[in-house]
Design an enzyme around this catalytic site. Sequence first.
Site, PDB file in Angstrom:
ATOM      1  N   ASP A 148     -57.407  21.763  19.539  1.00  0.00           N
ATOM      2  CA  ASP A 148     -56.773  23.069  19.386  1.00  0.00           C
ATOM      3  C   ASP A 148     -57.015  23.975  20.585  1.00  0.00           C
ATOM      4  OD1 ASP A 148     -59.448  23.322  18.989  1.00  0.00           O
ATOM      5  OD2 ASP A 148     -59.320  24.455  17.127  1.00  0.00           O
ATOM      6  N   ASP A 192       0.848  -1.189   0.000  1.00  0.00           N
ATOM      7  CA  ASP A 192       0.000   0.000   0.000  1.00  0.00           C
ATOM      8  C   ASP A 192       0.880   1.234   0.000  1.00  0.00           C
ATOM      9  OD1 ASP A 192      -1.909   1.892   0.254  1.00  0.00           O
ATOM     10  OD2 ASP A 192      -3.015   0.895   1.857  1.00  0.00           O
ATOM     11  N   ASP A 241     -51.713 -31.926  10.435  1.00  0.00           N
ATOM     12  CA  ASP A 241     -50.849 -31.777  11.599  1.00  0.00           C
ATOM     13  C   ASP A 241     -50.365 -33.155  12.053  1.00  0.00           C
ATOM     14  OD1 ASP A 241     -52.946 -32.961  13.005  1.00  0.00           O
ATOM     15  OD2 ASP A 241     -53.790 -31.022  13.591  1.00  0.00           O
ATOM     16  N   ASP A 278     -57.986 -31.003   8.762  1.00  0.00           N
ATOM     17  CA  ASP A 278     -57.829 -30.870  10.213  1.00  0.00           C
ATOM     18  C   ASP A 278     -59.104 -31.395  10.862  1.00  0.00           C
ATOM     19  OD1 ASP A 278     -57.273 -28.228  12.637  1.00  0.00           O
ATOM     20  OD2 ASP A 278     -56.572 -30.294  12.562  1.00  0.00           O
ATOM     21  N   ASP A 332     -70.584   0.492  51.454  1.00  0.00           N
ATOM     22  CA  ASP A 332     -71.553   0.189  52.499  1.00  0.00           C
ATOM     23  C   ASP A 332     -71.767  -1.318  52.659  1.00  0.00           C
ATOM     24  OD1 ASP A 332     -72.859  -0.343  50.177  1.00  0.00           O
ATOM     25  OD2 ASP A 332     -74.533   1.024  50.500  1.00  0.00           O
TER      26      ASP A 332
END
Length: 1770
Positions: A1442, A457, A732, A667, A1700
């Site tokens: 506002d 370099d 599943d 399912d 109460d």
Amino acid sequence: MESQQLSQNSPNLHGSAYASVTSKEVPSNQDPLAVSASNLPEFDRDSTKVNSQQETTPGTSAVPENHHHVSPQPASVPPPQNGQYQQHGMMTPNKAMASNWAHYQQPSMMTCSHYQTSPAYYQPDPHYPLPQYIPPLSTSSPDPIDLKNQHSEIPQAKTKVGNNVLPPHTLTSEENFSTWVKFYIRFLKNSNLGDIIPNDQGEIKRQMTYEEHAYIYNTFQAFAPFHLLPTWVKQILEINYADILTVLCKSVSKMQTNNQELKDWIALANLEYDGSTSADTFEITVSTIIQRLKENNINVSDRLACQLILKGLSGDFKYLRNQYRTKTNMKLSQLFAEIQLIYDENKIMNLNKPSQYKQHSEYKNVSRTSPNTTNTKVTTRNYQRTNSSKPRAAKAHNIATSSKFSRVNNDHINESTVSSQYLSDDNELSLGQQQKESKPTHTIDSNDELPDHLLIDSGASQTLVRSAHYLHHATPNSEINIVDAQKQDIPINAIGNLHFNFQNGTKTSIKALHTPNIAYDLLSLSELANQNITACFTRNTLERSDGTVLAPIVKHGDFYWLSKKYLIPSHISKLTINNVNKSKSVNKYPYPLIHRMLGHANFRSIQKSLKKNAVTYLKESDIEWSNASTYQCPDCLIGKSTKHRHVKGSRLKYQESYEPFQYLHTDIFGPVHHLPKSAPSYFISFTDEKTRFQWVYPLHDRREESILNVFTSILAFIKNQFNARVLVIQMDRGSEYTNKTLHKFFTNRGITACYTTTADSRAHGVAERLNRTLLNDCRTLLHCSGLPNHLWFSAVEFSTIIRNSLVSPKNDKSARQHAGLAGLDITTILPFGQPVIVNNHNPDSKIHPRGIPGYALHPSRNSYGYIIYLPSLKKTVDTTNYVILQDKQSKLDQFNYDTLTFDDDLNRLTAHNQSFIEKNETEQSYDQNTESDHDYQSEIEINSDPLVNDFSSQSINPLQLDKEPVQKVRAPKEVDADISEYNILPSTIRSRTPHIINKESTEMGGTIESDTTSPRHSSTFTARNQKRPGSPNDMIDLTSQDRVNYGLENIKTTRLGGTEEPYIQRNSDTNIKYRTTNSTPSIDDRSSNSESTTPIISIETKAACDNTPSIDTDPPEYRSSDHATPNIMPDKSSKNVTADSILDDLPLPDLTNKSPTDTSDVSKDIPHIHSRQTNSSLGGMDDSNVLTTTKSKKRSLEDNETEIEVSRDTWNNKNMRSLEPPRSKKRINLIAAIKGVKSIKPVRTTLRYDEAITYNEDNKEKDRYIEAYHKEINQLLRMNTWDTNKYYDRNDIDPKKVINSMFIFNKKRDGTHKARFVARGDIQHPDTYDSDMQSNTVHHYALMTSLSIALDNDYYITQLDISSAYLYADIKEELYIRPPPHLGLNDKLLRLRKSLYGLKQSGANWYETIKSYLINCCDMQEVRGWSCVFKNSQVTICLFVDDMILFSKDLNANKKIITTLKKQYDTKIINLGEGDNEIQYDILGLEIKYQRSKYMKLGMEKSLTEKLPKLNVPLNPKGKKLRAPGQPGHYIDQDELEIDEDEYKEKVHEMQKLIGLASYVGYKFRFDLLYYINTLAQHILFPSRQVLDMTYELIQFMWDTRDKQLIWHKNKPTKPDNKLVAISDASYGNQPYYKSQIGNIFLLNGKVIGGKSTKASLTCTSTTEAEIHAVSEAIPLLNNLSHLVQELNKKPIIKGLLTDSRSTISIIKSTNEEKFRNRFFGTKAMRLRDEVSGNNLYVYYIETKKNIADVMTKPLPIKTFKLLTNKWIH
């Protein structure tokens, strides 16, 4: 005549068609598109090139002088409206004739022929060539230009000579038209006509004159032959042959678009960002470029955009390159977020990071010294190859001897020099055409490295190595700092020497630094030069200065490398280097150790914390960060393991290749419990991936055989019906799918079984979502139809049929259409549960009925019939022999509006649904000899509150004589949360206690007598469904075992459903022995009429009262002594807080009567018995809940008795409907009625533009509205609400982004006329705003708290208003609106810049804007948990859109805030609040009178005086005023409502108006009205005559008491603490369906600041549970208010809760944790204990007669109502 003369005197039209307008000089290189586009540098070159190709005469080089070319005198006619030419006037047609310029006639005078046959058209030819130069239009010429004799040579570089203009070249082809237009536009500009040339948006600076129009028309024809024009130009000219400007406009637009695309690509390819500007600005810039390209049909992918952005990142942002280097799925939004994060971190660090000054001694001569730093910086300059084959770094020979190799700039790394290549042609577009100086990136990994080599370099000032293996004489680093090209620190571990042994035995040594944080080993040429060694890049060698070759160098990639074989190893291990470091002060801790010490936090969190000094005694530089970002902690991988993320749509790419019915999802749902054996308990569903067609099959169990049969059926069905084969089934991992039987079945048929991964149900989303949808439909259908639960699968099957036939939101077709089936025939479908009559084809007898009632379920699968359920036979049949019953429902739909809550708009009413009691409910037995902790249940009401003797643990029969019959009372059904709870008509109330008919009754033939004593409150303001008293239908159903004869008389009873039962024995009035209640009656009962002289109930002794057992099964430890006053002691400090200190200063009633605990004479507390009042002013509404005796018909009304005043004439009328003539009535379908209610529009209090201005006949009002209109327009323009530079065509904008706008006009309370330009946010598309953004306003409790604190602390109260607040907030989305009507641009759009009123996001944008300003500029902080409440050390601000309310002890502090606000916003001071006299405010609708240090009064008298008369309710201003909003003893009959549909909607609309206004007032300050408002709100959709009358009565009471005010007095200054108290009350079971009413009142320092009345969301089974529910509702708000008070006022705070109910206090106080009666009861109780003990909350008992929260839970007699409210509102 003039036109004829012009046409006759123009024989040489063709000869002068080339004249031009002369004006000041226009540079020849001016871009013809300067008006609308940027300059094109190649334009002049093209122009010169084209002009040089025109035919010229060689003999001349300039234009011959023409003495005729003189400037004419200015015309005497007036100049045109749009202005004259800059130097000359215009000519009239007559002067044009005189000067032979008649051919520039008006286009309207030309012959309207085709383009080529126009009299102004001239086609040049070789005999009549085009002139080289053209005289200006304003130059008079006595003779026309002779085209035949004008053959002058044209100088190539000139466009104007004298007063002549160079004409454009002739169009030669259609493809060159765009280039030719450029020259033609320049020609017009040089002729001083540039200001009439339209830009790409069609805009021009002025209008052209007729002469100019003719001039442009003729010149365009001359130089653009028609047959060479593009098609789009011809189409324009065929419509209007003179419309040249449209052609020019579109041409300019096309060139502008092409040029803009080029610029956008260049800008995108050259993006650079280093953090010098904000990340938001950079994101907006990039997004704008990409959006413009997208609008031009050029889509830039996220990956390409990310690559271009990453390429240009530098500085601290450059590390993102490495982060995204390996990513293939890059998201632009994610990259922007990363950039924003780094930018924010750097911004914070720059604010907190102190300047560092480090001194270096040994290497001071290596770096340049600056005032702020002397850091040694590594510079890596790598030479770049040019076009030649030699590398630029070949001059390395001169480095050692030349002064050019200097270290002056070695401490700075050169930035990439980018020289963008200009595109040489419009059609050339090459991304990334850049020349960059190559350089290595030292702090990140690179793939360009040559292993076992050093990178040479020439720009590095130091040699850096990553391994200590070659480092000799290593010493730890203590003072050298190195930075890379991105100015990031490179930690240096050690300093030493590198020893080289080259080829000829030459040895040398250079200094080197050791760091592992670089990508390459760098060899600095400057270090070698110090040893007289240079690099020769031509021969690729390292050489001495005398030319001796030491070693070869290798070129790899763009760099040169030296082999490490010339390095001499040091024989020092890396561990040795680390040991050296550890022995010194520069000891770095390993990152894994710090990672473990800091709880296994992630890398970024630790690093960021150290940067911000969040951890002391440890700096970021003390840690070894090498490989920290990639460090994998095994414990973290195990402990923090997560599931993978499911990307939306990711499943589709795996299934795109499948055809319909090849990929199924399945399912199983279930089981459903408590069903008959014949009903299925499960169902299995299938969904086709491609078509989304659905099937459901019932299952009774989940055995393998059952599942296998279903799969066999579905596969055969698909194969035969759709000619398809199933290839994949996704399911599943349930055991029903993973068993061997099913696996073998799939294998034999070649079907792939696709299972979800372990515990990953989300991967099975299609089937799961289907089950959820079907079950939702099932619950809805069953609830709507009222059919029994065992028909649940029929509801599922009906839903499947419908779902297959409807188009889902994600598809454009239904499942049936996708499957190729015909659409659903609606004529074959009946509503689920539709009542029908089925023909009985086989009756038992010929005389038996042939029809059987039934309910339609769903179409049959196996026939063309319908499946119908027959309840009488308890079976379903498949038949077509049925008749539909018109206007019949399967069950009475019941809607029960629950809690009336108030939002910021104060108009919305919310409701909760309740389930109803089925006939097949279980019955629960209650012993009449026992009592619960509440009073005994009467016909309608179960008494609300216990007072005394409700904790007795003894169980003794108080009567000792006769055993009373045991009554069966149906218990409320458990509420199913999934069943809709909306009910309009409360159904039949629960079973009532028996009644006794007294034959001496004067009114109904007998007095109804209960077998119980009077409850504490004689009646309630609730609803029931029952017949008039005295009828047999009042009797409840008793089971057979209840019918025991104890000497009772026979009374005929009826079931609730109407079925008569046998007579049963009841007590006669001769032998009645009633038990006594165990509670003291309430105020209104004790103060009953004393004139009743014939009591029929014998009163037992007090001992019987005290020993009465209770139904309440609370354990004994939950009960306390009757005379004890329990309280909760949260901590040791509670000894200073007593009940008296809590009760002190509270606005409680003063009682002169004895305390409820005084039981010396119980008989005095027992109320006298009232006779029934059936002749009430509300039409004889009965009171079947009270015990009655005979009484005198004539007696005076007293305050303690029921009083109904007449405020409408119709109220006095009896029920005379039977005398009215018959009229057409229609039974309202209640479900349809609800839909109708939703369509009812609210009352419109504003006017439209046409109503206020166009058709307003009141000229005075019209003028005021016009003035307001212009004021609003000016304000919009001043605020830059929209882009005023451009109008957009409606057809070019996406309709979703177009927001309709309108003007609304109204008259404000102060009399001013207001106009507001608003957007139609009600029809705004959801894609145009972020639904998560919320518009916040100050909570009313926060405002009331602030006002109370202001009174106690003598604060000044300042009221402000910010004009057009929303317009200060920018809008991020791209939205367009229609222009205001006065502009007349109906087909144009304006792009919004600001948050216009009405937009969904405007409120949130304004809130964020003002919040940021208050925090950053006013030093305010928002109170946590209370939006829109801001404070600092001096000022508190409450913000409501506002409006601002400022509170401060020092008025100057308020003024300071006002000054700061005025710098940014148009702030008006409504009321500064100075002075010590009474000041009046109008704050958010509240009329406030405030005198500092004394009092504050809150009311709405002016507003109510104005609004109430407008409600169309006949008020009675002169009559006797009502003294209570409603009275006990009046019930809302729930008979079926029969009314016309239009009348129904009208009455519902009226109820909405009345209850809406009442809600607004009650929410603001009239907390005493909340119970009545809440009760009536539940009947908005049941507008019977009775409900309307009660509503009118409420409005009348509001009118009579409109002057009432909420009164506050300043707290005593001697009290150092703030006292926040909540008073709670509950009324058990006084609402339909066993619901209880609960209420709370909140007080701050004795001032009532809020109240709440609502129906309990859950069903309570005793008074104690109801009270616990009320207390649990009060505590969270009490804690929140406590936090707010402590933030606004730093005084200590005492929190108290009053109730109460002694049993509630006992349960809270108890530490017993035994099992409670039910789960809800126990959970609430345990939670209360924790909250009371953990929040220092004091709980005390309050007498019922003093409980002002009583007004929140029940209707009270006049005397009681006044007693409880006159202390705080009067």
